[in-house]
Each structure stands twice: as C-alpha cells, then as structure tokens.
Design an enzyme around this catalytic site. Structure first.
Site, short mmCIF file in Angstrom:
data_model
loop_
_atom_site.label_atom_id
_atom_site.label_comp_id
_atom_site.label_asym_id
_atom_site.label_seq_id
_atom_site.Cartn_x
_atom_site.Cartn_y
_atom_site.Cartn_z
N SER A 1 -8.69 -0.53 6.89
CA SER A 1 -8.58 -1.43 8.04
C SER A 1 -7.16 -1.48 8.58
O SER A 1 -6.92 -2.03 9.64
CB SER A 1 -9.02 -2.85 7.65
N LYS B 1 0.80 -1.22 0.00
CA LYS B 1 0.00 0.00 0.00
C LYS B 1 0.84 1.28 0.00
O LYS B 1 0.36 2.35 -0.41
CB LYS B 1 -0.93 0.01 1.22
#
Length: 368
Positions: free
Chosen positions: A112, A82
């Site tokens: 999350s 990410k």
C-alpha cells in the site's frame, strides 16, 4: 520446502545481527526520543467515562507509571522502517542468485505504500529493475514516492488477494523475482534491526537496565515478528497493536481463537495495517514466549494519539505509527498490567513509530 514453524526457528537474534551488518551502510540510525508530557498523560488515570461499556466499567481506573521512548522510524529512509527489510532482502537475493540474474529479471512486490517505496529505493540504489503493485486507493504521496525512485507502478484492488493476483500476472510477463512485503524471512530479519538499534540506544543514552516493554503496530506482522525475534533471548516484553475498525485486528482475534485469520477487508485510517498477518509472522507472533499480547484500538483512539504526537512532540507520523501509543494510553487491560507488574517503579516502554508517510491534506481531513 520448510514450514513456517521450521523457518520461525531459524529467526534468531543472531539472524537480526547479521542483517544489521549487511544493511548498516544503507539505512539511517533513527533517533530514540522522549516526551515528558506524554509520560504524564499516560501515567494519569483515564476518566471513568472512558471505561463505560468495557469490562472495567465501575472499577477504579488504573494508575500506571509509564516512561516512553519513541523509536522514530518515521525519520528512516523513505519515511518508514520498511527500508530495513527491503535492503536486506535485496542484498541477500543478490548474494544468493548473483547480481547478473537479479538485474536481468528485476524484482516485484505488492504494497500500500511503505514497502513499495522501500523496495523501489533499494532497487534504485543497487541498479535493479522494480515492479510495484499498489492498491488504487493508496495515498498519493506514497504512489509518487515509489515512482520517484524509478519503479514501475501497477495498480490493483485493495485486498491482499487482489494485489497478489496482479503480481502473478506481472511475473508471468517479466519473470521478476518476488520480494514479499512482510511474510519473508529476510524481510523480517531486516525489520528486526529496529529493535537492535533501539535497545542499543536505550542502554547508551538512558539506562543500564533493560527496557520493560516494546510495542509495534501489526499489519502483515513483519515488524512485530522481527522485533520479537531480537528480544526473544532478553527480558524485554514485546506487544503488538492493531486497529479494530472493520476487523483490522485480525492478529488479536486470531490469537483468541488460536487460529490465524486469513483475510482482512478494512478501510481503517491506519492504511499501512490493512493486511492479514503472514504465515511466517504468525508462527512468531503466536508464540507466547516471544509476543505477550496484541491489543486493538479504535479509530478515535488512533486520532487522539496522533493529535498528541503532532501537537506535543512536534513529530510528523502517519496514523499506523501511533496504534502502539494508543494502546498504552487507552487500553485498560494493558494499563492495569503496567500498574500491577511495574509497582512503584513503573515501566520503561519503547514505542516504534513505524512511519511518517502522510500529507497535510490527509491530516487535515482526519481532523477537519
């Protein structure tokens, strides 16, 4: 405003290459590892008992020849791929709107954990305020990791609808600019740099031929869409993998129905994959010329694959990271395809380990 299909056409290998040029100073070039033990296990036919209750029951189990190459994004900054999309999205935002405006308004997202930490890191590095909406049930280490980079964490419910509602509330108060976790052009192009690197590394270290296949986990779909974009003008096949628990395999089901599944509510152990595929990502992944198939695996299969990686490779990954490996170990449809198309040579397959953000306690609970 352009449609997802129109935006998807702009997602090209050149866009991924441009993203890599921009983020290269800020991300790690993570290793591409091999493991002969896992090659041997994957190349061994499954027990006939494993096929009971499936369409392959009573048939001779497939005997594919498989050689794995593991792209270790668990060793990326913040422990997940990410970081690539977050840095690219923020750098492009600064280019487009100017540093002064972005620093004045700040950025916001919901996640999350892995995109949360990634955007918090990128914002901290570039001196931009960050507001991160996280589900209350997020892994404690991911929450503390996000806060450690100076971001303000705001809690929400676990579904994407609940997260987005809290994002809207915070935006109304702060005027922060939204950088979505996966359904966003610049995030997808950034995630695609994972494929660019692994393709280069495979060519440099192991072979002059092209990889036969690559498989990634699918949650929101940003990684898979980015990887598929990079390989869209190459011969390497791209696959995706999801958990099946409580309907987490929304992408697989949507492809079967030829319609995107809009909501998901699941508590699969692969906590990074609890979201539905985004609209732009769906436009890429539903293109059979770019992604040749998406496969689902059970919670027990995820745990079995995780155990193998921990014990045989000595590599720490989170459950979400091993769904692709589990698919090639246990999905007989996929294994039969390798046997049939690979013939005697077999396939060289890249497995993207998407992240390693877990804890000793979490792993102990899984196997306790």
């Amino acid at each position: 405003m352009s449609t997802p299909a129109e935006e998807a056409r702009l997602l090209t290998p050149a866009a991924v290459q441009a993203a890599y040029s921009l983020i290269k100073p800020y991300v790690h070039r993570t290793p591409l590892l091999t493991c002969k033990t896992l090659d041997t296990i994957a190349s061994t036919p499954q027990s006939p008992d494993a096929l009971v209750g499936t369409q392959y029951e009573g048939q001779t189990p497939a005997k594919p020849r498989i050689r794995f190459y593991f792209k270790c994004e668990n060793l990326q900054r913040i422990g997940a791929f990410k970081a690539r999309g977050a840095f690219h999205a923020l750098l492009r935002l600064i280019e487009e709107r100017g540093e002064e405006e972005v620093k004045r308004r700040g950025v916001i997202t919901h996640s999350s954990g892995n995109h949360a930490q990634a955007l918090a890191l990128a914002a901290s590095t570039l001196n931009v305020p960050a507001y991160i909406v996280m589900p209350r049930i997020s892994t404690p280490s991911k929450i503390s990791g996000t806060r450690s980079h100076g971001a303000e964490v705001i809690f929400s419910g676990s579904t994407s609808v609940e997260r987005e509602a809290v994002v809207a509330e915070i935006q109304a108060k702060t005027n922060a600019i939204l950088i979505p976790p996966y359904d966003y052009f610049d995030v997808i192009a950034g995630q695609g740099t994972t494929a660019l690197e692994l393709d280069e590394q495979y060519s440099e270290q192991y072979s002059t031929k092209a990889l036969d296949a690559v498989i990634t986990p699918i949650g929101g779909g940003g990684l898979n869409a980015g990887v598929a974009t990079y390989f869209s003008d190459k011969t390497t096949r791209v696959f995706g993998a999801e958990p099946s628990f409580e309907g987490a395999d929304d992408c697989r089901r949507g492809l079967q129905a030829r319609q995107r599944v809009e909501t998901v509510s699941t508590l699969t152990i692969a906590d990074g994959l609890r979201t539905p595929v985004g609209l732009l990502n769906w436009a890429v992944i539903s293109d059979e010329k770019k992604v040749e198939g998406v496969f689902a695996v059970s919670e027990e299969q995820i745990k079995a694959a995780l155990r193998l990686v921990l014990e045989r490779m000595k590599v720490v990954v989170e459950p979400s990271a091993v769904v692709g490996l589990a698919a090639f170990l246990f999905n007989e449809e996929l294994r039969s395809r390798v046997e049939k198309e690979g013939r005697e040579e077999g396939w060289d397959i890249a497995i993207v380990f998407s992240g390693g953000n877990t804890t000793v306690e979490a792993i102990g609970k899984l196997f306790g």
